[in-house]
Design an enzyme around this catalytic site. Structure first.
Site, PDB file in Angstrom:
ATOM      1  N   LYS A 186       0.759  -1.225   0.000  1.00 20.48           N
ATOM      2  CA  LYS A 186      -0.102  -0.037   0.093  1.00 20.48           C
ATOM      3  C   LYS A 186       0.966   1.247   0.039  1.00 20.48           C
ATOM      4  CE  LYS A 186      -4.164  -2.194   1.585  1.00 20.48           C
ATOM      5  NZ  LYS A 186      -4.659  -2.817   2.628  1.00 20.48           N
ATOM      6  N   LYS A 243      -3.321  -9.983  -9.585  1.00 22.42           N
ATOM      7  CA  LYS A 243      -4.201 -10.434  -8.754  1.00 22.42           C
ATOM      8  C   LYS A 243      -5.418  -9.686  -8.635  1.00 22.42           C
ATOM      9  CE  LYS A 243      -5.362  -9.444  -4.334  1.00 22.42           C
ATOM     10  NZ  LYS A 243      -5.724  -9.569  -2.663  1.00 22.42           N
ATOM     11  N   LYS A 256     -10.051  -5.131  -5.568  1.00 24.12           N
ATOM     12  CA  LYS A 256     -10.748  -3.846  -5.806  1.00 24.12           C
ATOM     13  C   LYS A 256      -9.757  -2.799  -5.940  1.00 24.12           C
ATOM     14  CE  LYS A 256     -12.405  -4.196  -1.259  1.00 24.12           C
ATOM     15  NZ  LYS A 256     -12.581  -5.757  -1.029  1.00 24.12           N
TER      16      LYS A 256
HETATM   17  P1  ADP Z   1      -9.373  -6.843  -2.358  1.00 21.77           P
HETATM   18  O1  ADP Z   1      -7.958  -7.445  -2.665  1.00 21.77           O
HETATM   19  O2  ADP Z   1     -10.305  -6.846  -3.304  1.00 21.77           O
HETATM   20  O3  ADP Z   1      -9.483  -5.638  -1.363  1.00 21.77           O
HETATM   21  P2  ADP Z   1     -10.087  -8.036   0.095  1.00 21.77           P
HETATM   22  O4  ADP Z   1      -8.644  -7.876   0.928  1.00 21.77           O
HETATM   23  O5  ADP Z   1     -11.371  -7.505   0.725  1.00 21.77           O
HETATM   24  O6  ADP Z   1     -10.027  -8.005  -1.412  1.00 21.77           O
HETATM   25  O7  ADP Z   1     -10.266  -9.757   0.354  1.00 21.77           O
HETATM   26  C1  ADP Z   1     -11.515 -10.395   0.924  1.00 21.77           C
HETATM   27  C2  ADP Z   1     -11.093 -11.980   0.718  1.00 21.77           C
HETATM   28  O8  ADP Z   1     -10.874 -12.344  -0.274  1.00 21.77           O
HETATM   29  C3  ADP Z   1      -9.546 -12.299   1.432  1.00 21.77           C
HETATM   30  O9  ADP Z   1      -9.666 -13.643   2.045  1.00 21.77           O
HETATM   31  C4  ADP Z   1      -8.734 -12.403   0.282  1.00 21.77           C
HETATM   32  O10 ADP Z   1      -7.794 -13.201   0.554  1.00 21.77           O
HETATM   33  C5  ADP Z   1      -9.742 -12.811  -0.874  1.00 21.77           C
HETATM   34  N1  ADP Z   1      -9.112 -12.557  -1.931  1.00 21.77           N
HETATM   35  C6  ADP Z   1      -9.377 -11.139  -2.500  1.00 21.77           C
HETATM   36  N2  ADP Z   1      -9.037 -11.227  -3.886  1.00 21.77           N
HETATM   37  C7  ADP Z   1      -8.496 -12.306  -4.044  1.00 21.77           C
HETATM   38  C8  ADP Z   1      -7.911 -12.857  -5.241  1.00 21.77           C
HETATM   39  N3  ADP Z   1      -7.652 -12.270  -6.523  1.00 21.77           N
HETATM   40  N4  ADP Z   1      -7.526 -14.410  -5.438  1.00 21.77           N
HETATM   41  C9  ADP Z   1      -7.740 -15.109  -4.155  1.00 21.77           C
HETATM   42  N5  ADP Z   1      -8.346 -14.631  -2.981  1.00 21.77           N
HETATM   43  C10 ADP Z   1      -8.754 -13.371  -2.867  1.00 21.77           C
END
Ligand code: ADP
Ligand code: TRP
Length: 343
Positions: free
Chosen positions: A132, A211, A214
């Protein structure tokens, strides 16, 4: 080193009974944006599958979302969205406890206790914090300390197993380190949790091949609007090889990777074979991806619409979940306070 506790072993000074209970599974998801395929395949689906394997505790991490989102109305909207989406995808309130993090404020008190035993270096090494910063996010203390709040989320429920995507594995390891340190200093207090990562879908790729996240703006939403999602999928950027040309690297194609998640295995395998052999155009592949994506979530979409028409039910589920979650959290917090001489 303190080994993971056998689940039916009672804790001393537990302030509540932990004896003979089944494996406790816990995970959380932030209400910081629309749910996407990465969330679904990385975390929600494994969590939903695990809800029959033990005592399942799932929550909406709204305190966490404050590290990235500062609009109250947006947070409310996303909180409802996560609740609707998770329930629509199969979270069953009869089998799982489901609540909003801020309805169990005891986690913030436990966070303070944990903060005092957390080495700075442990947090400074966290990839998600460093990523970040590298992306130019202004670092707040909350963003830096966020893994300690996550540790409190996990430890306050005596969680054994934490299903998450691979990006969260390090945070569960930090949680283990913090729990071990607290146990060493104050005596056996916390259960040491294990991350549970589904290696087959550990990282779901986004439309740009990075990856899916959002924060990268590369998501395919679970409940995206039909036209917009079709456009997004048809807009997936491919290389300039002609349809006739064989593609020996077919498994690296993003549409194939996503198709493997949303389509029946034999359908995805057939497209992969055809792409490898040559003769399948990218347009046809993307069309198949859209159609399979749309079918994959058809039942959840219908269920979500039903739930959205009944917001009172969703609020009731969250309220009842909070009551159950709070009963556990209060006991474990009390145990930690007693251990630390805060009686
Ligand atoms: P983002 O990266 O979109 O902000 P979050 O951090 O809110 O997503 O993730 C919520 C859950 O979804 C976590 O357990 C995270 O490991 C899983 N997750 C998010 N993006 C992925 C991805 N591209 N592949 C696998 N798991 C994911
Ligand atoms: N940090 C997680 C994420 O961004 C969400 C989360 C908060 C969580 N507390 C948790 C996940 C406890 C598992 C357990 O995705």
């Amino acid at each position: 080193m303190v080994q993971p506790r056998i689940v039916d072993e009672p804790l001393q000074a537990s302030g509540g009974s932990l004896s003979s209970r089944v494996m406790r599974i816990l995970s959380g998801i932030q209400p910081s944006g629309a749910l996407h395929l990465g969330n679904y395949f990385g975390m929600m689906r494994p969590a939903i599958e695990l809800q029959t394997q033990g005592d399942a505790y799932y929550f909406i991490a709204n305190y966490h979302s404050m590290t990235s989102l500062t609009d109250a109305a947006e947070r409310r909207r996303h909180t409802l969205d996560v609740a609707l989406g998770f329930l629509a995808c199969g979270l069953d309130p009869q089998k799982s406890v489901f609540w909003r993090q801020s309805d169990v404020p005891e986690v913030t008190e436990l966070t303070w206790l944990l903060t005092t035993v957390t080495p700075m270096g442990l947090l400074e090494r966290c990839h998600s914090y460093k990523d970040k910063l590298a992306r130019g996010v202004a670092p707040s203390h909350g963003l830096f300390a966020y893994p300690v709040l996550m540790a409190a989320d996990i430890l306050i429920f005596d969680s054994n197993v934490v299903p998450v995507g691979r990006d969260q594995k390090q945070h569960v390891e930090v949680t283990r380190d913090i729990a071990i340190k607290f146990n060493q200093l104050y005596g056996e207090t916390f259960v040491i949790p294990e991350p549970r990562i589904r290696e087959d879908v550990a990282v779901v790729p986004g439309i740009d091949g990075q990856k899916m996240s959002k924060s990268y703006g590369n998501t395919i939403e679970i409940f995206g609007e039909e036209k917009a999602t079709r456009k997004k999928i048809m807009g997936l950027v491919m290389d300039s090889r002609s349809p006739a040309e064989p593609k020996p690297d077919a498994e690296k194609n993003i549409a194939i990777q996503l198709l493997k998640l949303v389509a029946p295995a034999e359908v995805a395998a057939d497209y992969e074979t055809r792409l490898r052999a040559g003769g399948l155009g990218y347009g046809d592949l993307k069309k198949a991806l859209f159609e399979n994506y749309w079918t994959c979530f058809a039942a959840a979409r219908a269920r979500r619409a039903e739930l959205a028409a009944n917001p009172g039910y969703v609020q009731q589920v969250l309220r009842e979940g909070a009551v159950k979650a709070r009963a556990v959290a209060t006991k474990v917090l009390q145990r930690a306070k007693l251990a630390a001489g805060l009686d």
